[in-house]
Scaffold this active site. Sequence first.
Site, PDB file in Angstrom:
ATOM      1  N   ASN A   1      -2.747   2.109   5.839  1.00  0.00           N
ATOM      2  CA  ASN A   1      -2.006   1.194   5.541  1.00  0.00           C
ATOM      3  C   ASN A   1      -2.046   0.164   6.565  1.00  0.00           C
ATOM      4  O   ASN A   1      -1.894   0.868   7.952  1.00  0.00           O
ATOM      5  CB  ASN A   1      -0.476   1.749   4.910  1.00  0.00           C
ATOM      6  CG  ASN A   1      -0.518   2.317   3.735  1.00  0.00           C
ATOM      7  OD1 ASN A   1      -1.562   2.403   3.072  1.00  0.00           O
ATOM      8  ND2 ASN A   1       0.584   2.897   3.499  1.00  0.00           N
ATOM      9  N   GLY A   2      -1.830  -1.046   6.635  1.00  0.00           N
ATOM     10  CA  GLY A   2      -1.748  -1.784   7.912  1.00  0.00           C
ATOM     11  C   GLY A   2      -2.820  -2.919   7.889  1.00  0.00           C
ATOM     12  O   GLY A   2      -3.875  -2.923   7.001  1.00  0.00           O
TER      13      GLY A   2
ATOM     14  N   GLU B   1       8.218 -15.909  -8.554  1.00  0.00           N
ATOM     15  CA  GLU B   1       7.454 -14.440  -8.301  1.00  0.00           C
ATOM     16  C   GLU B   1       7.049 -13.834  -9.712  1.00  0.00           C
ATOM     17  O   GLU B   1       6.113 -13.314  -9.800  1.00  0.00           O
ATOM     18  CB  GLU B   1       8.696 -13.491  -7.456  1.00  0.00           C
ATOM     19  CG  GLU B   1       8.880 -13.764  -5.919  1.00  0.00           C
ATOM     20  CD  GLU B   1       9.899 -12.839  -5.434  1.00  0.00           C
ATOM     21  OE1 GLU B   1       9.488 -12.209  -4.680  1.00  0.00           O
ATOM     22  OE2 GLU B   1      10.836 -12.843  -6.008  1.00  0.00           O
TER      23      GLU B   1
ATOM     24  N   GLU C   1      16.612 -19.191  -3.859  1.00  0.00           N
ATOM     25  CA  GLU C   1      16.337 -17.823  -4.081  1.00  0.00           C
ATOM     26  C   GLU C   1      16.389 -17.902  -5.778  1.00  0.00           C
ATOM     27  O   GLU C   1      15.201 -17.074  -6.054  1.00  0.00           O
ATOM     28  CB  GLU C   1      17.673 -16.897  -3.809  1.00  0.00           C
ATOM     29  CG  GLU C   1      17.664 -15.424  -4.292  1.00  0.00           C
ATOM     30  CD  GLU C   1      16.423 -14.550  -3.600  1.00  0.00           C
ATOM     31  OE1 GLU C   1      16.143 -13.647  -4.177  1.00  0.00           O
ATOM     32  OE2 GLU C   1      16.011 -15.153  -2.835  1.00  0.00           O
TER      33      GLU C   1
ATOM     34  N   LYS D   1       5.758  -5.033  -2.278  1.00  0.00           N
ATOM     35  CA  LYS D   1       7.130  -4.775  -2.266  1.00  0.00           C
ATOM     36  C   LYS D   1       7.408  -4.825  -0.385  1.00  0.00           C
ATOM     37  O   LYS D   1       8.294  -5.461   0.066  1.00  0.00           O
ATOM     38  CB  LYS D   1       7.695  -3.444  -2.713  1.00  0.00           C
ATOM     39  CG  LYS D   1       9.326  -3.402  -2.595  1.00  0.00           C
ATOM     40  CD  LYS D   1      10.105  -4.313  -3.356  1.00  0.00           C
ATOM     41  CE  LYS D   1      11.569  -3.965  -3.141  1.00  0.00           C
ATOM     42  NZ  LYS D   1      12.391  -5.230  -3.771  1.00  0.00           N
TER      43      LYS D   1
ATOM     44  N   HIS E   1      15.230 -39.104  -2.390  1.00  0.00           N
ATOM     45  CA  HIS E   1      14.358 -38.914  -1.433  1.00  0.00           C
ATOM     46  C   HIS E   1      12.873 -38.461  -1.578  1.00  0.00           C
ATOM     47  O   HIS E   1      12.176 -38.063  -0.823  1.00  0.00           O
ATOM     48  CB  HIS E   1      14.758 -38.396  -0.080  1.00  0.00           C
ATOM     49  CG  HIS E   1      16.048 -38.819   0.545  1.00  0.00           C
ATOM     50  ND1 HIS E   1      16.211 -40.236   0.949  1.00  0.00           N
ATOM     51  CD2 HIS E   1      17.392 -38.601   0.483  1.00  0.00           C
ATOM     52  CE1 HIS E   1      17.257 -40.437   1.471  1.00  0.00           C
ATOM     53  NE2 HIS E   1      18.036 -39.480   1.095  1.00  0.00           N
TER      54      HIS E   1
ATOM     55  N   LYS F   1      12.669 -16.274  -7.287  1.00  0.00           N
ATOM     56  CA  LYS F   1      12.646 -15.569  -8.231  1.00  0.00           C
ATOM     57  C   LYS F   1      11.655 -15.902  -9.648  1.00  0.00           C
ATOM     58  O   LYS F   1      11.048 -14.926 -10.257  1.00  0.00           O
ATOM     59  CB  LYS F   1      13.911 -15.160  -8.736  1.00  0.00           C
ATOM     60  CG  LYS F   1      14.955 -14.122  -7.847  1.00  0.00           C
ATOM     61  CD  LYS F   1      14.510 -12.707  -7.884  1.00  0.00           C
ATOM     62  CE  LYS F   1      14.597 -12.293  -6.321  1.00  0.00           C
ATOM     63  NZ  LYS F   1      13.797 -12.637  -5.303  1.00  0.00           N
TER      64      LYS F   1
ATOM     65  N   ARG G   1       5.386  -0.792  -4.578  1.00  0.00           N
ATOM     66  CA  ARG G   1       4.893  -1.314  -3.257  1.00  0.00           C
ATOM     67  C   ARG G   1       3.907  -2.427  -3.541  1.00  0.00           C
ATOM     68  O   ARG G   1       3.845  -3.213  -2.671  1.00  0.00           O
ATOM     69  CB  ARG G   1       4.497  -0.283  -2.140  1.00  0.00           C
ATOM     70  CG  ARG G   1       5.469   0.735  -1.990  1.00  0.00           C
ATOM     71  CD  ARG G   1       4.931   1.822  -1.015  1.00  0.00           C
ATOM     72  NE  ARG G   1       4.695   1.528   0.233  1.00  0.00           N
ATOM     73  CZ  ARG G   1       5.399   1.358   1.276  1.00  0.00           C
ATOM     74  NH1 ARG G   1       6.650   1.948   1.097  1.00  0.00           N
ATOM     75  NH2 ARG G   1       4.753   1.011   2.436  1.00  0.00           N
TER      76      ARG G   1
ATOM     77  N   CYS H   1       0.817  -1.218  -0.054  1.00  0.00           N
ATOM     78  CA  CYS H   1       0.029  -0.193  -0.044  1.00  0.00           C
ATOM     79  C   CYS H   1       0.899   1.277   0.127  1.00  0.00           C
ATOM     80  O   CYS H   1       1.858   1.232   0.471  1.00  0.00           O
ATOM     81  CB  CYS H   1      -1.040   0.278   1.174  1.00  0.00           C
ATOM     82  SG  CYS H   1      -1.957  -1.219   1.388  1.00  0.00           S
TER      83      CYS H   1
ATOM     84  N   TRP I   1      -3.493  -2.656  -1.327  1.00  0.00           N
ATOM     85  CA  TRP I   1      -3.178  -4.026  -1.544  1.00  0.00           C
ATOM     86  C   TRP I   1      -4.236  -4.876  -0.414  1.00  0.00           C
ATOM     87  O   TRP I   1      -4.154  -4.824   0.648  1.00  0.00           O
ATOM     88  CB  TRP I   1      -1.701  -4.493  -1.135  1.00  0.00           C
ATOM     89  CG  TRP I   1      -1.378  -5.535  -1.635  1.00  0.00           C
ATOM     90  CD1 TRP I   1      -0.871  -6.182  -2.906  1.00  0.00           C
ATOM     91  CD2 TRP I   1      -1.074  -7.261  -0.672  1.00  0.00           C
ATOM     92  NE1 TRP I   1      -0.519  -7.527  -2.801  1.00  0.00           N
ATOM     93  CE2 TRP I   1      -0.805  -7.832  -1.488  1.00  0.00           C
ATOM     94  CE3 TRP I   1      -1.248  -6.961   0.472  1.00  0.00           C
ATOM     95  CZ2 TRP I   1      -0.393  -9.251  -1.016  1.00  0.00           C
ATOM     96  CZ3 TRP I   1      -1.026  -8.446   1.219  1.00  0.00           C
ATOM     97  CH2 TRP I   1      -0.443  -9.361   0.405  1.00  0.00           C
TER      98      TRP I   1
END
Length: 615
Positions: free
Chosen positions: A100-101, A495, A488, A610, A511, A492, A27, A2, A73
């Site tokens: 926001n929050g 995402e 990582e 973000k 396994h 990526k 964001r 947000c 968001w």
Amino acid sequence: MCGIVGAVANGNVVPILLEGLFRLEYRGYDSAGLVVARNGLHRLRTTGRVSELDKLANKLNTQGLAGIAHTRWATHGAPSERNAHPHFSKAVSEIAIVHNGIIENHELMRQRLQAAGFEFVSDTDSEVIAHLVASNFQQTSDLFEAVCLSIAELQGAYAIAVMEEARPDRIIVARNGAPLLLGLGKTGNYAASDVSALLQVTRNIVYLEEGDVAELNNEGYRIVNCLHSKLGEEVERLVHESDLASEAIELGPYAHFMQKEIFEQPGAVANTLEMIFNIHSISPELFGSEAENIFRDTNSILILACGTSYHAGLVARYWLETVAGLPCNVEIASEYRYRNPIADPATLVVGISQSGETADTLASLNYAKSLGHRHSLAICNVAESALIRQADLRFLTRAGPEIGVASTKAFTTQLASLLLLTMTLAKMRHKLSNEYEGKMIAALRHLPAALQLALQVEPQVKAWAERFAQKRHALFLGRGVHYPIAMEGALKLKEISYIHAEAYAAGELKHGPLALVDNEMPIVAIAPNDVLLGKLKSNLQEVQARGGELYVFADADSQIQESEHVHVIRLAEHAGLLSPILHTIPLQLLAYHVALQKGTDVDKPRNLAKAVTVE
């Protein structure tokens, strides 16, 4: 996640609000809105991009001398116009808020306010704030006091901005657990979630602290900490001059911010390690004036982080245990804060976050302190962030603004910082000889040039991306310190390309994951020429034997041969402890170019934000 922008000026603030929202798009959001004061409160809301809100404002010729704007968001309620901010409430005067929050006690508050006659028209927790402020405004007839009374009743994390119809010449803002700052200009005063939104109008910034409530008008501002001060007792906050350059948040010649930030990594790492370029010996003072005493009493490390920063912590665990001889535990912050771990006061708690506002990381650091951990270190990219202020010691990763949602240069600068921490602790524990210290300092000085060389594999990665774009799943393999790098790389890819990708320690193939291998499942392997290379080659043979297609990032001397189903891209000679940092580069490039092939929104992938400032 947000974004908030607020403005009170002597001219039309709508262009300022919209430009601020454009600069906060990184964001992550799914709807946008604004309200301005001009013969009443005028609200515009849209789903989708800020560009749609911009078109609507231009079509309606929306103007005003004060206003607040927001990108949302979704957390409570689906993305829709009725759930978009600003939210309204009517008491003595019409009131508008953006938030926001997350408000954790919103259900109880909603029931109470509905019983008092307030009508809810959205599914959001945020609308509770509008009606709560309106309810308190009925009692006080002063918006500032009403906001102060309201935040005392709210549980959770929030940054809010509030306006009223009867006093259109001011806005009230407050923060607790979510970032919010003020901008002081010559022709107006402003508020925003991020300094980048205000560079268009000012560089003079005031960072609000937890519990601060501020009133802004065209002439000035005042701040009261309504959680820790007497009502009406003003507090002083320092004015900082931002040194953030406008070009740092502009694309320049690049197609996407992610591409720009991948190629900025040599410079970002050089900036982060600048302090060692003219020294011959590592000093604990790099981490703060109290670092030497704290490090001397440290007998283990606890790393708390989320997402990409968590992967950086996993790499650091190998370094800290191997080089410094210190036990290290790495915890996902959102899980740690709900466990009952055993605390050792001699454990140094290290919080890692790009933004320094990650809610779970902040909460887990506070939780660690409550358990009895005495000392903490923040590794962060934002100097005035909550994480930096909360920790005893701090180290800034000088990556500059990172706009792309998928983190790139923040990760490599975190790794460089963690390697520097490892060397410092190793030296204090007499685990680092003078000769090895000199070699490592030289290697770190050379790291920016090595990263520049690693970027040269891009043309080969592009060719791979054409094959990957048709796939639906991928496996990433690594061993030892390169296993977190495989994690990582998988993160990526999923995402920004939306291809399902998983990472495994290569020895775990037999396994379970080996059952997935066929000619439709690309297998990406990280193959540095280290002590585990022979073991990794055996694992790759297992894939070949079952018809798998291998894509191997190898060092020049790894002696892995290409064949019909084995594709190899070779980096430079093995870089020792720095190898994980270099092998990160081609994985980032692979994700980026696969996303380009698939036509996804590289910088703003769906459903992601973000700065994750909520749990």
